[in-house]
Design a protein around this motif. Structure first.
Motif, PDB file in Angstrom:
ATOM      1  N   TYR A   1       0.845  -1.204   0.000  1.00  0.00           N
ATOM      2  CA  TYR A   1       0.000   0.000   0.000  1.00  0.00           C
ATOM      3  C   TYR A   1       0.880   1.254   0.000  1.00  0.00           C
ATOM      4  CZ  TYR A   1      -3.217   3.169   2.749  1.00  0.00           C
ATOM      5  OH  TYR A   1      -3.969   4.180   3.253  1.00  0.00           O
ATOM      6  N   LEU A   2       1.899   1.255   0.874  1.00  0.00           N
ATOM      7  CA  LEU A   2       2.800   2.407   0.963  1.00  0.00           C
ATOM      8  C   LEU A   2       3.667   2.545  -0.281  1.00  0.00           C
ATOM      9  CD1 LEU A   2       3.825   2.069   4.720  1.00  0.00           C
ATOM     10  CD2 LEU A   2       2.349   3.822   3.720  1.00  0.00           C
ATOM     11  N   ARG A   3       4.072   1.432  -0.869  1.00  0.00           N
ATOM     12  CA  ARG A   3       4.842   1.500  -2.125  1.00  0.00           C
ATOM     13  C   ARG A   3       4.054   2.232  -3.204  1.00  0.00           C
ATOM     14  NH1 ARG A   3       6.573  -4.010  -4.515  1.00  0.00           N
ATOM     15  NH2 ARG A   3       8.061  -2.879  -5.799  1.00  0.00           N
ATOM     16  N   GLN A   4       2.764   1.877  -3.330  1.00  0.00           N
ATOM     17  CA  GLN A   4       1.930   2.537  -4.337  1.00  0.00           C
ATOM     18  C   GLN A   4       1.770   4.024  -4.029  1.00  0.00           C
ATOM     19  OE1 GLN A   4       0.742   1.482  -7.276  1.00  0.00           O
ATOM     20  NE2 GLN A   4       1.861  -0.425  -6.908  1.00  0.00           N
ATOM     21  N   ALA A   5       1.622   4.363  -2.747  1.00  0.00           N
ATOM     22  CA  ALA A   5       1.484   5.774  -2.370  1.00  0.00           C
ATOM     23  C   ALA A   5       2.727   6.557  -2.792  1.00  0.00           C
ATOM     24  CB  ALA A   5       1.261   5.888  -0.863  1.00  0.00           C
TER      25      ALA A   5
ATOM     26  N   PHE B   1      -6.373  -1.931  -3.830  1.00  0.00           N
ATOM     27  CA  PHE B   1      -6.112  -3.189  -4.548  1.00  0.00           C
ATOM     28  C   PHE B   1      -4.695  -3.696  -4.301  1.00  0.00           C
ATOM     29  CE2 PHE B   1      -9.653  -2.271  -7.882  1.00  0.00           C
ATOM     30  CZ  PHE B   1     -10.595  -2.504  -6.899  1.00  0.00           C
ATOM     31  N   ALA B   2      -3.781  -2.814  -3.882  1.00  0.00           N
ATOM     32  CA  ALA B   2      -2.455  -3.291  -3.445  1.00  0.00           C
ATOM     33  C   ALA B   2      -2.614  -4.150  -2.194  1.00  0.00           C
ATOM     34  CB  ALA B   2      -1.530  -2.107  -3.167  1.00  0.00           C
ATOM     35  N   LEU B   3      -3.514  -3.732  -1.289  1.00  0.00           N
ATOM     36  CA  LEU B   3      -3.806  -4.543  -0.100  1.00  0.00           C
ATOM     37  C   LEU B   3      -4.444  -5.865  -0.500  1.00  0.00           C
ATOM     38  CD1 LEU B   3      -5.403  -1.850   2.277  1.00  0.00           C
ATOM     39  CD2 LEU B   3      -3.092  -2.792   2.417  1.00  0.00           C
ATOM     40  N   VAL B   4      -5.418  -5.799  -1.394  1.00  0.00           N
ATOM     41  CA  VAL B   4      -6.148  -6.998  -1.815  1.00  0.00           C
ATOM     42  C   VAL B   4      -5.202  -8.001  -2.480  1.00  0.00           C
ATOM     43  CG1 VAL B   4      -7.913  -7.851  -3.415  1.00  0.00           C
ATOM     44  CG2 VAL B   4      -8.341  -5.772  -2.067  1.00  0.00           C
ATOM     45  N   ASN B   5      -4.350  -7.506  -3.365  1.00  0.00           N
ATOM     46  CA  ASN B   5      -3.452  -8.391  -4.105  1.00  0.00           C
ATOM     47  C   ASN B   5      -2.492  -9.117  -3.166  1.00  0.00           C
ATOM     48  OD1 ASN B   5      -2.578  -9.334  -6.737  1.00  0.00           O
ATOM     49  ND2 ASN B   5      -0.707  -8.140  -6.426  1.00  0.00           N
ATOM     50  N   GLU B   6      -1.942  -8.379  -2.200  1.00  0.00           N
ATOM     51  CA  GLU B   6      -1.023  -9.004  -1.244  1.00  0.00           C
ATOM     52  C   GLU B   6      -1.786  -9.932  -0.300  1.00  0.00           C
ATOM     53  OE1 GLU B   6       2.905  -9.759  -0.349  1.00  0.00           O
ATOM     54  OE2 GLU B   6       2.048  -8.507  -1.930  1.00  0.00           O
ATOM     55  N   GLY B   7      -3.022  -9.540   0.055  1.00  0.00           N
ATOM     56  CA  GLY B   7      -3.855 -10.402   0.884  1.00  0.00           C
ATOM     57  C   GLY B   7      -4.135 -11.731   0.213  1.00  0.00           C
TER      58      GLY B   7
ATOM     59  N   ARG C   1      -4.479  -3.273 -15.624  1.00  0.00           N
ATOM     60  CA  ARG C   1      -4.332  -1.953 -16.256  1.00  0.00           C
ATOM     61  C   ARG C   1      -3.188  -1.174 -15.596  1.00  0.00           C
ATOM     62  NH1 ARG C   1      -9.028   0.006 -15.125  1.00  0.00           N
ATOM     63  NH2 ARG C   1      -8.558   1.759 -13.761  1.00  0.00           N
ATOM     64  N   TYR C   2      -3.110  -1.211 -14.264  1.00  0.00           N
ATOM     65  CA  TYR C   2      -2.040  -0.485 -13.579  1.00  0.00           C
ATOM     66  C   TYR C   2      -0.684  -1.172 -13.786  1.00  0.00           C
ATOM     67  CZ  TYR C   2      -5.691   2.320 -11.443  1.00  0.00           C
ATOM     68  OH  TYR C   2      -6.750   3.171 -11.245  1.00  0.00           O
ATOM     69  N   ALA C   3      -0.709  -2.473 -13.994  1.00  0.00           N
ATOM     70  CA  ALA C   3       0.545  -3.196 -14.240  1.00  0.00           C
ATOM     71  C   ALA C   3       1.170  -2.790 -15.572  1.00  0.00           C
ATOM     72  CB  ALA C   3       0.303  -4.698 -14.206  1.00  0.00           C
ATOM     73  N   ALA C   4       0.374  -2.218 -16.482  1.00  0.00           N
ATOM     74  CA  ALA C   4       0.875  -1.793 -17.793  1.00  0.00           C
ATOM     75  C   ALA C   4       1.374  -0.353 -17.768  1.00  0.00           C
ATOM     76  CB  ALA C   4      -0.235  -1.942 -18.836  1.00  0.00           C
ATOM     77  N   GLN C   5       1.237   0.329 -16.634  1.00  0.00           N
ATOM     78  CA  GLN C   5       1.667   1.724 -16.508  1.00  0.00           C
ATOM     79  C   GLN C   5       3.091   1.794 -15.942  1.00  0.00           C
ATOM     80  OE1 GLN C   5      -2.708   3.729 -15.435  1.00  0.00           O
ATOM     81  NE2 GLN C   5      -1.000   3.898 -14.002  1.00  0.00           N
ATOM     82  N   PRO C   6       3.685   2.993 -15.894  1.00  0.00           N
ATOM     83  CA  PRO C   6       4.974   3.146 -15.198  1.00  0.00           C
ATOM     84  C   PRO C   6       4.858   2.626 -13.763  1.00  0.00           C
ATOM     85  CG  PRO C   6       4.455   5.137 -16.431  1.00  0.00           C
ATOM     86  CD  PRO C   6       3.249   4.251 -16.533  1.00  0.00           C
ATOM     87  N   ASN C   7       5.929   2.055 -13.272  1.00  0.00           N
ATOM     88  CA  ASN C   7       5.972   1.404 -11.955  1.00  0.00           C
ATOM     89  C   ASN C   7       5.080   0.165 -11.891  1.00  0.00           C
ATOM     90  OD1 ASN C   7       7.791   3.238 -10.601  1.00  0.00           O
ATOM     91  ND2 ASN C   7       6.117   4.733 -10.564  1.00  0.00           N
ATOM     92  N   GLY C   8       4.717  -0.343 -13.056  1.00  0.00           N
ATOM     93  CA  GLY C   8       3.832  -1.509 -13.118  1.00  0.00           C
ATOM     94  C   GLY C   8       4.471  -2.792 -12.629  1.00  0.00           C
ATOM     95  N   ASP C   9       5.813  -2.800 -12.515  1.00  0.00           N
ATOM     96  CA  ASP C   9       6.480  -4.018 -12.048  1.00  0.00           C
ATOM     97  C   ASP C   9       6.121  -4.347 -10.597  1.00  0.00           C
ATOM     98  OD1 ASP C   9       7.890  -1.716 -11.238  1.00  0.00           O
ATOM     99  OD2 ASP C   9       9.718  -2.855 -10.909  1.00  0.00           O
ATOM    100  N   ALA C  10       5.524  -3.376  -9.878  1.00  0.00           N
ATOM    101  CA  ALA C  10       5.110  -3.628  -8.490  1.00  0.00           C
ATOM    102  C   ALA C  10       3.855  -4.487  -8.438  1.00  0.00           C
ATOM    103  CB  ALA C  10       4.858  -2.310  -7.766  1.00  0.00           C
ATOM    104  N   TRP C  11       3.171  -4.633  -9.591  1.00  0.00           N
ATOM    105  CA  TRP C  11       1.919  -5.409  -9.625  1.00  0.00           C
ATOM    106  C   TRP C  11       2.173  -6.802 -10.180  1.00  0.00           C
ATOM    107  CZ3 TRP C  11      -2.226  -3.530  -7.244  1.00  0.00           C
ATOM    108  CH2 TRP C  11      -2.368  -2.148  -7.085  1.00  0.00           C
TER     109      TRP C  11
END
Length: 693
Positions: A486-490, A610-616, A666-676
């Motif tokens: 969550y904090l990484r995305q922020a 969704f960062a929380l959801v994905n890690e959950g 969709r967010y995985a295809a954007q800049p910093n998408g490697d976090a997804w």
């Protein structure tokens, strides 16, 4: 039998017998109707008394039947109450201990009611996002008056029976044995002949009903904007005032059925059941023997250690508080006393109780004073070497069978346990700060943690009034592992174009108690910095924005230094946007070659949640959490996730995992998408049209 039928001196006694709280399950409901029929058919019976076995009259609906066909199978509670009202022989409800929800509605249908002193009377359905569905909004105002009834129905709070003496709810407050008093009362009524007018026949009396209802609406609007149920409670009561009992009852039922379908009620019910489910560990049976915990020790008298010690003193358990230096010990005790004194000033604690609790905390510098403790919790600096040193010494001092717990928030519990000769006795007890306030307790199960240790710690959690959730061993366990993403995305959104205040504002509007940057300033930005430094060494492939490091290099650790992501004035915790930080962020984006863009609030919320959801979902796959509701309980009780949304995993179910998956991709295809790195569990469940719960 769910209802026991006996007779005494010409009176039938129907005793609800469905432990633990005599829930009104199908068998109980059918038993009441059968008992009424039997009593009315018996010429020797002149009156009927019904009461509850054990420690409750009735706690209401049987929660084991929720979401099953039995919950709505005839006779429903409405049918049962009709049968009570229609009885040719007078029916007396003998109320003791607890009469809540459907239990109170059942009693309201009786011809007469007698209560023992100290019985808790409530219609708490609003706390589940519902309203009373079996006439409570219609009969209670006719029994206790409009004002008292509305206050009870809208708050859901219990009221002691003696406070309702003198209202139309109780014909008598019993002195001595309740059943004897009820039988004597029933005999007297039967001798007189006739029956008392039913509550449905009474009028709702109030000098200015319309004015008070409007006042109630205004009050509810100010405090319950995210919850439809309190508003519907007022609507249903108003319908009874304006249109009479029968139309009010029909409208109440319409409102109940509508509220059951709302996401808010679903979320509140999910939280209600999730809290109870959290105490159930799949491979630890309910009857697992527990160890006796009579003496507790806490190592470390800092903010966390002192808060942990307070939990046990509050529960009446003696605590030995160990420190290495007298100065630290004195400072810790002074903080504990200051916390208690604050409660005294607020009227939440008496001066006498303050001294009793302080007397339960024994301060020491000697390790040998821990030798009699049944449970020892270390709350020292979050560094593996320090923890290992503590556990080596503890292993030498603690008695055999003592539970050795670590308050670590991220470290490897298995490594800590391996330092000892008794890894089976080692468990994680991760309290959340401030430990004397926050409800959440993460119970970390090590590879060798014994089942009786787990069962004991879960019981201890109840004793100190914590919501305990079991986690397996991984970096950060459930809560902190998820919050890191969550904090990484922020931070990524800062470098892409947002500012701290916008991100905090967006997620707080979604319902979080505090946004990521205000939260970091409160906790201390140096804590996250230490974790990132460790990540850079241990997981160099993990991509982080370095903007938070720049902030810390500038000495902006948050409220404690007068500046973090925001500026703070001495003695004032108000977060004020910082021009220095805003400039630092813009300069950093330019330095790394990122063209800043406008980021919508919707994107902020989706990326954070969704960062929380994905890690959950990954935590579920790995078995770190045994069920999705456990993750939701962590976030509802420890991280300020909005209760009316039910936690991140239930929220994902509400949105639909098909939509969650598409959004993440969709967010995985954007800049910093490697976090997804999308969790396979999300893909799998979305393909099946299923959710986490």
């Amino acid at each position: 039998m769910a209802v026991d039928y006996t007779t005494r001196d010409g009176m039938a006694v129907l005793t609800l017998n469905n432990p633990p709280v005599n829930g009104l399950g199908h068998a109980t409901r059918a038993g009441i109707v059968a008992g009424l029929d039997r009593a009315n058919a018996d010429p020797d019976v002149v009156a009927i008394v019904f009461t509850g076995a054990g420690k409750a009259f009735s706690g209401g609906a049987d929660i084991t039947e929720f979401n099953t066909p039995k919950a709505t199978q005839e006779p429903t509670l409405g049918t049962v109450i009709k049968a009570v009202e229609a009885s040719a022989k007078p029916v007396v409800a003998a109320i003791h201990s607890v009469a809540m929800g459907g239990g109170l509605e059942l009693a309201l249908g009786a011809h007469y009611r007698i209560a023992a002193p100290g019985a808790q009377i409530a219609l708490p359905e609003v706390k589940l996002g519902l309203l009373p569905g079996a006439g409570g909004t219609q009969r209670l105002p006719r029994a206790v008056g409009l004002e008292t009834a509305l206050n009870m129905i809208v708050s859901g709070a219990p009221v002691m029976s003696e406070k309702l003496a003198g209202t139309g709810l109780f014909d008598e407050i019993a002195q001595g044995d309740l059943l004897d008093a009820a039988l004597a009362f029933a005999r007297k009524i039967a001798q007189k002949g006739g029956t008392h007018p039913l509550l449905r026949k009474r009028e709702i009396e109030h000098a200015n009903a319309a004015g008070f209802i409007q006042f109630a609406r205004n009050s509810v609007a100010a405090v319950a904007k995210h919850y439809p149920a309190p508003h519907k409670c007022i609507d249903a009561v108003e319908a009874g005032v304006k249109h009479g009992f029968d139309k009010g009852l029909a409208f109440e039922r319409e409102c109940f059925m509508a509220l059951v379908q709302t996401p808010e009620s679903r979320a509140l019910r999910h939280a209600f059941f999730g809290e109870r489910a959290a105490s159930k560990i799949p491979d630890v049976p309910a009857g697992t023997p527990v160890r006796k915990i009579e003496k507790v020790a806490v190592i470390g008298a800092g903010t966390m250690g002192g808060g942990i010690a307070m939990n046990f003193a509050n529960a009446g358990l003696p605590v030995t508080l160990l420190e290495t230096k007298q100065e630290a010990l004195d400072r810790g005790l002074a903080t504990i006393r200051k916390n208690y004194e604050a409660s005294v000033k607020k009227g939440k604690l008496s001066a006498e109780l303050l001294e009793k609790r302080m007397a339960l905390i024994r301060a020491t510098l000697a390790w040998d004073d821990l030798k009699d403790a049944d449970l020892v919790i270390e709350a020292v600096f979050e560094e593996l070497g320090v923890k290992e040193q503590v556990f080596r010494q503890l292993d030498e001092v603690a008695k055999p069978g003592a539970i050795l717990a670590s308050n670590t928030s991220t470290l490897d519990l298995n490594r800590i346990a391996s330092i000892t000769k008794r890894p089976q006795d080692v468990v994680g007890m991760h309290f959340f700060s401030p430990a004397n306030v926050m409800k959440l307790l993460e119970v970390v199960r090590g590879r060798e943690t014994a089942k009786d240790v787990l069962a004991t710690v879960m019981q201890v959690a109840k004793t100190i009034r914590k919501t305990a959730v079991v986690s397996g061993v991984c970096d950060g366990f459930i809560g902190n592992r998820m919050i890191e993403q969550y904090l990484r995305q922020a931070l990524f959104m800062l470098e892409e174009g947002a500012q701290p205040a916008q991100i905090d504002r967006a997620i707080e509007k979604f319902g979080f108690a505090m946004g990521p940057f205000r939260m970091s300033d409160l906790a201390g930005n140096d804590i996250g910095w230490a974790i990132r430094k460790r990540r850079y060494r241990e997981q160099p492939e993990m991509h982080y924005s370095k903007i938070a490091d720049r902030l810390c290099e500038a000495g902006r650790f948050g409220q404690k230094t007068g500046g973090g992501w925001y500026d703070y004035q001495a003695g004032d915790r108000t977060a004020k946007p910082s021009a220095v930080v805003d400039e630092m962020i813009v300069a950093y984006s330019k330095e790394i070659g990122v063209a800043r863009r406008k980021i919508a609030d919707e994107e902020i919320v989706e990326r954070l949640v969704f960062a929380l959801v994905n890690e959950g979902a990954k935590i579920l796959e790995e078995g770190i959490a045994s069920k999705a509701s456990d993750i939701d309980m962590v976030y509802l009780t420890g991280y300020g996730f909005p209760l009316w949304r039910g936690g991140p995993m239930l929220y994902a179910d509400t949105v639909g995992l098909y939509n969650v998956e598409r959004t993440i991709r969709r967010y995985a295809a954007q800049p910093n998408g490697d976090a997804w790195q999308i969790a396979p569990r999300i893909v799998e469940l979305a393909a099946q049209g299923r959710g986490f719960n």
